[in-house]
Write a protein that holds these residues in place. Structure first.
Motif, mmCIF file in Angstrom:
data_model
loop_
_atom_site.group_PDB
_atom_site.id
_atom_site.type_symbol
_atom_site.label_atom_id
_atom_site.label_comp_id
_atom_site.label_asym_id
_atom_site.label_seq_id
_atom_site.Cartn_x
_atom_site.Cartn_y
_atom_site.Cartn_z
ATOM 1 N N VAL A 21 4.529 -1.931 24.282
ATOM 2 C CA VAL A 21 3.353 -2.582 23.672
ATOM 3 C C VAL A 21 2.124 -1.693 23.803
ATOM 4 O O VAL A 21 1.371 -1.499 22.836
ATOM 5 C CB VAL A 21 3.100 -3.965 24.326
ATOM 6 C CG1 VAL A 21 1.748 -4.521 23.893
ATOM 7 C CG2 VAL A 21 4.219 -4.927 23.972
ATOM 8 N N ILE A 22 1.916 -1.128 24.991
ATOM 9 C CA ILE A 22 0.759 -0.246 25.195
ATOM 10 C C ILE A 22 0.848 0.962 24.268
ATOM 11 O O ILE A 22 -0.143 1.357 23.639
ATOM 12 C CB ILE A 22 0.678 0.204 26.671
ATOM 13 C CG1 ILE A 22 0.341 -0.987 27.566
ATOM 14 C CG2 ILE A 22 -0.368 1.295 26.839
ATOM 15 C CD1 ILE A 22 0.420 -0.681 29.061
ATOM 16 N N ALA A 23 2.032 1.557 24.186
ATOM 17 C CA ALA A 23 2.202 2.732 23.326
ATOM 18 C C ALA A 23 1.863 2.396 21.870
ATOM 19 O O ALA A 23 1.182 3.168 21.181
ATOM 20 C CB ALA A 23 3.638 3.253 23.445
ATOM 21 N N GLN A 24 2.313 1.223 21.431
ATOM 22 C CA GLN A 24 2.012 0.816 20.043
ATOM 23 C C GLN A 24 0.515 0.618 19.857
ATOM 24 O O GLN A 24 -0.068 1.094 18.880
ATOM 25 C CB GLN A 24 2.747 -0.475 19.718
ATOM 26 C CG GLN A 24 4.221 -0.285 19.403
ATOM 27 C CD GLN A 24 4.912 -1.625 19.148
ATOM 28 O OE1 GLN A 24 4.283 -2.673 19.120
ATOM 29 N NE2 GLN A 24 6.225 -1.566 18.989
ATOM 30 N N LYS A 25 -0.109 -0.099 20.786
ATOM 31 C CA LYS A 25 -1.545 -0.402 20.667
ATOM 32 C C LYS A 25 -2.388 0.870 20.653
ATOM 33 O O LYS A 25 -3.381 0.960 19.945
ATOM 34 C CB LYS A 25 -1.992 -1.296 21.830
ATOM 35 C CG LYS A 25 -1.429 -2.706 21.806
ATOM 36 C CD LYS A 25 -2.138 -3.563 20.797
ATOM 37 C CE LYS A 25 -1.604 -4.987 20.829
ATOM 38 N NZ LYS A 25 -2.011 -5.740 19.617
ATOM 39 N N LEU A 26 -2.027 1.829 21.500
ATOM 40 C CA LEU A 26 -2.839 3.038 21.653
ATOM 41 C C LEU A 26 -2.325 4.199 20.818
ATOM 42 O O LEU A 26 -2.873 5.312 20.903
ATOM 43 C CB LEU A 26 -2.898 3.437 23.134
ATOM 44 C CG LEU A 26 -3.488 2.392 24.090
ATOM 45 C CD1 LEU A 26 -3.551 2.929 25.514
ATOM 46 C CD2 LEU A 26 -4.867 1.940 23.637
ATOM 47 N N GLU A 27 -1.284 3.933 20.047
ATOM 48 C CA GLU A 27 -0.682 4.965 19.187
ATOM 49 C C GLU A 27 -0.301 6.201 20.018
ATOM 50 O O GLU A 27 -0.658 7.339 19.711
ATOM 51 C CB GLU A 27 -1.626 5.328 18.044
ATOM 52 C CG GLU A 27 -1.927 4.130 17.141
ATOM 53 C CD GLU A 27 -2.854 4.473 15.976
ATOM 54 O OE1 GLU A 27 -3.256 5.645 15.852
ATOM 55 O OE2 GLU A 27 -3.160 3.555 15.193
ATOM 56 N N LEU A 28 0.401 5.917 21.099
ATOM 57 C CA LEU A 28 0.917 6.972 21.965
ATOM 58 C C LEU A 28 2.439 6.898 21.991
ATOM 59 O O LEU A 28 3.031 5.876 21.616
ATOM 60 C CB LEU A 28 0.406 6.788 23.396
ATOM 61 C CG LEU A 28 -1.104 6.907 23.626
ATOM 62 C CD1 LEU A 28 -1.461 6.427 25.026
ATOM 63 C CD2 LEU A 28 -1.568 8.343 23.421
ATOM 64 N N ALA A 29 3.070 7.965 22.455
ATOM 65 C CA ALA A 29 4.510 7.917 22.691
ATOM 66 C C ALA A 29 4.768 7.128 23.977
ATOM 67 O O ALA A 29 3.943 7.158 24.907
ATOM 68 C CB ALA A 29 5.063 9.333 22.828
ATOM 69 N N THR A 30 5.882 6.420 24.018
ATOM 70 C CA THR A 30 6.205 5.688 25.256
ATOM 71 C C THR A 30 6.304 6.648 26.446
ATOM 72 O O THR A 30 5.978 6.278 27.575
ATOM 73 C CB THR A 30 7.524 4.902 25.107
ATOM 74 O OG1 THR A 30 8.555 5.796 24.695
ATOM 75 C CG2 THR A 30 7.381 3.761 24.107
ATOM 76 N N ALA A 31 6.717 7.881 26.181
ATOM 77 C CA ALA A 31 6.821 8.867 27.266
ATOM 78 C C ALA A 31 5.449 9.171 27.862
ATOM 79 O O ALA A 31 5.322 9.403 29.072
ATOM 80 C CB ALA A 31 7.465 10.154 26.752
#
Ligand code: FES
Length: 184
Positions: A21-31
């Protein structure tokens, strides 16, 4: 980082779902999110107790009794380092110096200070926590909140307790005074 605390306030630790969820919200890779969450020991990759107890075993606290407290509490609760009691109430880990050496040996519960601890006082802390009635921290808020509630505060949600209680103790003020007088 506040979002990682927010995930812990909901799930009790940093779950894979929370990272996604955080990765999606911040447009980051899950890694990238995982890299941050695994760098800081405050972010937990597995569930901790409702009351997470950290016992300082760095040099000063260790020689002042921290090592004895750590061993006694593990034995008292019948858990290992990073272990959680069977009822899920208390977990224990050894922690590094919390810059509170003037109150050694220091124990923390859900990141609140318990200064000048003994084996007996630390046992009273974990026993109270297991009973749902932990003693109040020696500095800061007038009562100890749960790990999830503390995580919500670290995420930026004010619980109104942060400015309660003793903010700075006499040993710290004495050190400051001596420093200003040029004695240290
Ligand atoms: S060594 Fe324990 S708080 Fe510094």
């Amino acid at each position: 980082m506040p979002l990682l605390h927010f995930v812990q306030s909901i799930d009790g630790y940093v779950t894979n779902e929370g990272i996604e969820v955080i990765a999606q919200k911040l447009e980051l890779a899950t890694a990238e999110v995982t890299a941050v969450s695994t760098f800081y020991t405050q972010y937990k990759s597995k569930p901790v107790g409702e009351y997470h107890v950290g016992i300082c075993t760095n040099t000063l606290c260790a020689v002042m009794g921290g090592d004895a407290i750590f061993e006694s509490i593990k034995e008292h609760l019948d858990i290992e380092n990073d272990g959680v009691t069977a009822d899920g109430k208390v977990s224990v880990e050894h922690i590094e110096c919390n810059a509170a050496c003037d109150y050694a040996p220091v124990v923390m519960a859900n990141w609140e200070f318990y200064d000048n601890q003994t084996v007996e006082s630390a046992k009273a802390l974990v026993d109270g926590a297991r009973a749902g009635n932990p003693p109040a921290p020696t500095r800061g808020p007038s009562r100890l909140v749960t790990y999830k509630e503390a995580s919500a505060v670290l995420a930026g949600l004010d619980d109104g307790l942060a400015r309660e209680g003793v903010q700075v103790g006499e040993p710290t003020l004495l050190g400051l005074k001596l420093s200003k007088e040029g004695k240290q």
